[in-house]
Design a protein around this motif. Structure first.
Motif, PDB file in Angstrom:
ATOM      1  N   GLY A   1     -13.887  -0.129  -3.423  1.00 18.87           N
ATOM      2  CA  GLY A   1     -14.046  -1.562  -3.603  1.00 18.87           C
ATOM      3  C   GLY A   1     -12.757  -2.305  -3.299  1.00 18.87           C
ATOM      4  O   GLY A   1     -12.690  -3.525  -3.384  1.00 18.87           O
ATOM      5  N   ARG A   2     -11.719  -1.570  -2.948  1.00 19.98           N
ATOM      6  CA  ARG A   2     -10.423  -2.206  -2.713  1.00 19.98           C
ATOM      7  C   ARG A   2     -10.143  -2.343  -1.227  1.00 19.98           C
ATOM      8  O   ARG A   2     -10.676  -1.605  -0.402  1.00 19.98           O
ATOM      9  N   LEU A   3      -9.274  -3.293  -0.929  1.00 15.83           N
ATOM     10  CA  LEU A   3      -8.890  -3.533   0.464  1.00 15.83           C
ATOM     11  C   LEU A   3      -8.197  -2.295   1.037  1.00 15.83           C
ATOM     12  O   LEU A   3      -7.327  -1.726   0.396  1.00 15.83           O
ATOM     13  N   VAL A   4      -8.595  -1.891   2.222  1.00 13.14           N
ATOM     14  CA  VAL A   4      -7.922  -0.776   2.893  1.00 13.14           C
ATOM     15  C   VAL A   4      -6.961  -1.361   3.933  1.00 13.14           C
ATOM     16  O   VAL A   4      -7.344  -2.198   4.739  1.00 13.14           O
ATOM     17  N   GLN A   5      -5.732  -0.920   3.870  1.00 13.45           N
ATOM     18  CA  GLN A   5      -4.722  -1.418   4.794  1.00 13.45           C
ATOM     19  C   GLN A   5      -4.634  -0.489   6.009  1.00 13.45           C
ATOM     20  O   GLN A   5      -4.296   0.690   5.868  1.00 13.45           O
ATOM     21  N   ALA A   6      -4.937  -1.018   7.189  1.00 12.70           N
ATOM     22  CA  ALA A   6      -4.906  -0.216   8.419  1.00 12.70           C
ATOM     23  C   ALA A   6      -3.709  -0.630   9.260  1.00 12.70           C
ATOM     24  O   ALA A   6      -3.660  -1.744   9.771  1.00 12.70           O
ATOM     25  N   VAL A   7      -2.741   0.262   9.375  1.00 13.58           N
ATOM     26  CA  VAL A   7      -1.569  -0.033  10.216  1.00 13.58           C
ATOM     27  C   VAL A   7      -1.832   0.549  11.598  1.00 13.58           C
ATOM     28  O   VAL A   7      -2.067   1.754  11.744  1.00 13.58           O
TER      29      VAL A   7
ATOM     30  N   ALA B   1       2.519  -3.182   4.145  1.00 10.38           N
ATOM     31  CA  ALA B   1       1.167  -2.839   3.686  1.00 10.38           C
ATOM     32  C   ALA B   1       1.066  -2.973   2.159  1.00 10.38           C
ATOM     33  O   ALA B   1       0.039  -3.407   1.632  1.00 10.38           O
ATOM     34  N   LEU B   2       2.138  -2.629   1.451  1.00  8.25           N
ATOM     35  CA  LEU B   2       2.089  -2.650  -0.021  1.00  8.25           C
ATOM     36  C   LEU B   2       2.087  -4.072  -0.578  1.00  8.25           C
ATOM     37  O   LEU B   2       1.698  -4.297  -1.718  1.00  8.25           O
TER      38      LEU B   2
ATOM     39  N   LEU C   1       0.156  -6.441   0.037  1.00 10.78           N
ATOM     40  CA  LEU C   1      -1.205  -6.893  -0.299  1.00 10.78           C
ATOM     41  C   LEU C   1      -1.882  -5.967  -1.308  1.00 10.78           C
ATOM     42  O   LEU C   1      -3.060  -6.125  -1.578  1.00 10.78           O
ATOM     43  N   ILE C   2      -1.138  -5.011  -1.821  1.00 18.03           N
ATOM     44  CA  ILE C   2      -1.720  -4.091  -2.809  1.00 18.03           C
ATOM     45  C   ILE C   2      -1.098  -4.383  -4.159  1.00 18.03           C
ATOM     46  O   ILE C   2       0.128  -4.373  -4.284  1.00 18.03           O
ATOM     47  N   ASP C   3      -1.935  -4.703  -5.138  1.00 22.48           N
ATOM     48  CA  ASP C   3      -1.406  -5.007  -6.456  1.00 22.48           C
ATOM     49  C   ASP C   3      -1.055  -3.696  -7.162  1.00 22.48           C
ATOM     50  O   ASP C   3      -1.903  -3.051  -7.766  1.00 22.48           O
ATOM     51  N   LEU C   4       0.220  -3.326  -7.065  1.00 19.54           N
ATOM     52  CA  LEU C   4       0.629  -2.019  -7.579  1.00 19.54           C
ATOM     53  C   LEU C   4       0.479  -1.908  -9.091  1.00 19.54           C
ATOM     54  O   LEU C   4       0.283  -0.823  -9.621  1.00 19.54           O
ATOM     55  N   GLN C   5       0.548  -3.060  -9.746  1.00 21.00           N
ATOM     56  CA  GLN C   5       0.412  -3.046 -11.204  1.00 21.00           C
ATOM     57  C   GLN C   5      -0.954  -2.496 -11.626  1.00 21.00           C
ATOM     58  O   GLN C   5      -1.097  -1.909 -12.686  1.00 21.00           O
TER      59      GLN C   5
ATOM     60  N   VAL D   1      -1.318   5.498  -4.645  1.00 18.92           N
ATOM     61  CA  VAL D   1      -1.485   5.054  -3.256  1.00 18.92           C
ATOM     62  C   VAL D   1      -1.602   6.298  -2.379  1.00 18.92           C
ATOM     63  O   VAL D   1      -0.758   7.201  -2.455  1.00 18.92           O
ATOM     64  N   LEU D   2      -2.650   6.342  -1.576  1.00 16.08           N
ATOM     65  CA  LEU D   2      -2.852   7.457  -0.654  1.00 16.08           C
ATOM     66  C   LEU D   2      -2.632   6.942   0.764  1.00 16.08           C
ATOM     67  O   LEU D   2      -3.290   5.991   1.206  1.00 16.08           O
TER      68      LEU D   2
END
Ligand SMILES: Nc1nc2c(ncn2[C@@H]2O[C@H](COP(=O)(O)OP(=O)(O)OP(=O)(O)O)[C@@H](O)[C@H]2O)c(=O)[nH]1
Ligand SMILES: [Mg+2]
Length: 224
Positions: free
Chosen positions: A83-89, A105-106, A108-112, A117-118
């Motif tokens: 359900g989370r955004l996938v970051q494609a580099v 890439a990170l 846009l990822i809410d690390l909290q 992270v894979l």
């Protein structure tokens, strides 16, 4: 969830130890480990990650970053299981990810709110092995179709990884692959590595891999 594409223009790669440390610092601050999956092309990174998302999504908040030289098909595959955004580099032809791309890439990822992270690196055992992208640890996937000599031919990939995930073990009955020799070769390069023997097709050995991921999350949470 949708895929966010990060297109890298031209060959702008630079080894930047400060950016790698910055990435690692942010991950440490949020107690979120990041695993950098490397392997030859086609060893089974995406399928292992698909199985991982299917199995652990309810239990852990997993974020995914994929690196591909041209197409974002892997990110599309993975986006069906989260359900989370996938970051494609998209690395515009380059054979590995770098720390600046992960830094971007990170953002846009809410690390909290992320347990782990894979990162699926570009498929080859040469360049991803020696590029520090700020990851917590590297994991090398080694498919049983590749031959027993890979640790000796690509020692950096095995030396710099904390574990080896043997993949496609369901195919062993059809191959002449000598697992004992492959393990001995891997151990000759790196004695410390954890080993997993998996098939993403029939599920063999995946529980051990999932436990390894759970332990990585627990360890990061417990760190100060
Ligand atoms: N028999 C078998 N096939 C597998 C297994 N894992 C992956 N495959 C197959 O191997 C092929 C490559 O798998 P991917 O997961 O796309 O490999 P990858 O490492 O992500 O490939 P790149 O991203 O191109 O480097 C696909 O046809 C998969 O179905 C496995 O455990 N057993
Ligand atoms: Mg892939």
């Amino acid at each position: 969830m949708p895929v966010n594409t990060i297109e890298i223009a031209g060959n702008t790669h630079a080894r930047d130890a400060r950016v790698a440390e910055r990435v690692r610092g942010r991950l440490r601050e949020q107690r979120t480990p990041a695993l950098n999956l490397i392997s030859s092309a086609g060893s089974g990174k995406t399928l292992l990650l698909e199985r991982t998302l299917q199995a652990l999504n309810e239990e852990l908040s997993l974020a995914v970053v994929t690196g591909d030289s041209a197409a974002q098909a892997d990110a599309e595959r993975l986006s069906r299981h989260t359900g989370r955004l996938v970051q494609a580099v998209l690395t515009s032809g380059s054979s590995h990810l770098d720390a600046r791309q992960i830094d971007r890439a990170l953002r846009l990822i809410d690390l909290q709110y992320t347990d782990l992270v894979l990162i699926e690196n570009v498929g080859n055992l040469v360049h991803p092995a020696t590029w520090d992208i700020g990851e917590t640890a590297k994991v090398v996937l080694y498919s049983v179709t590749e031959g027993e000599d890979k640790p000796l031919k690509y020692p950096a990939a095995f030396r710099n990884a904390t574990c080896v995930v043997f993949t496609k073990v369901d195919l062993l009955p059809h191959l002449t692959f000598d697992m004992d020799l492959a393990v001995a070769n891997a151990r000759a390069v790196n004695q410390e590595m954890r080993l997993f023997f998996t098939s993403a097709l029939n599920g063999a050995g995946l529980d051990g891999w999932f436990d390894f991921l759970r332990a990585a999350v627990r360890e990061a949470r417990a760190s100060s």
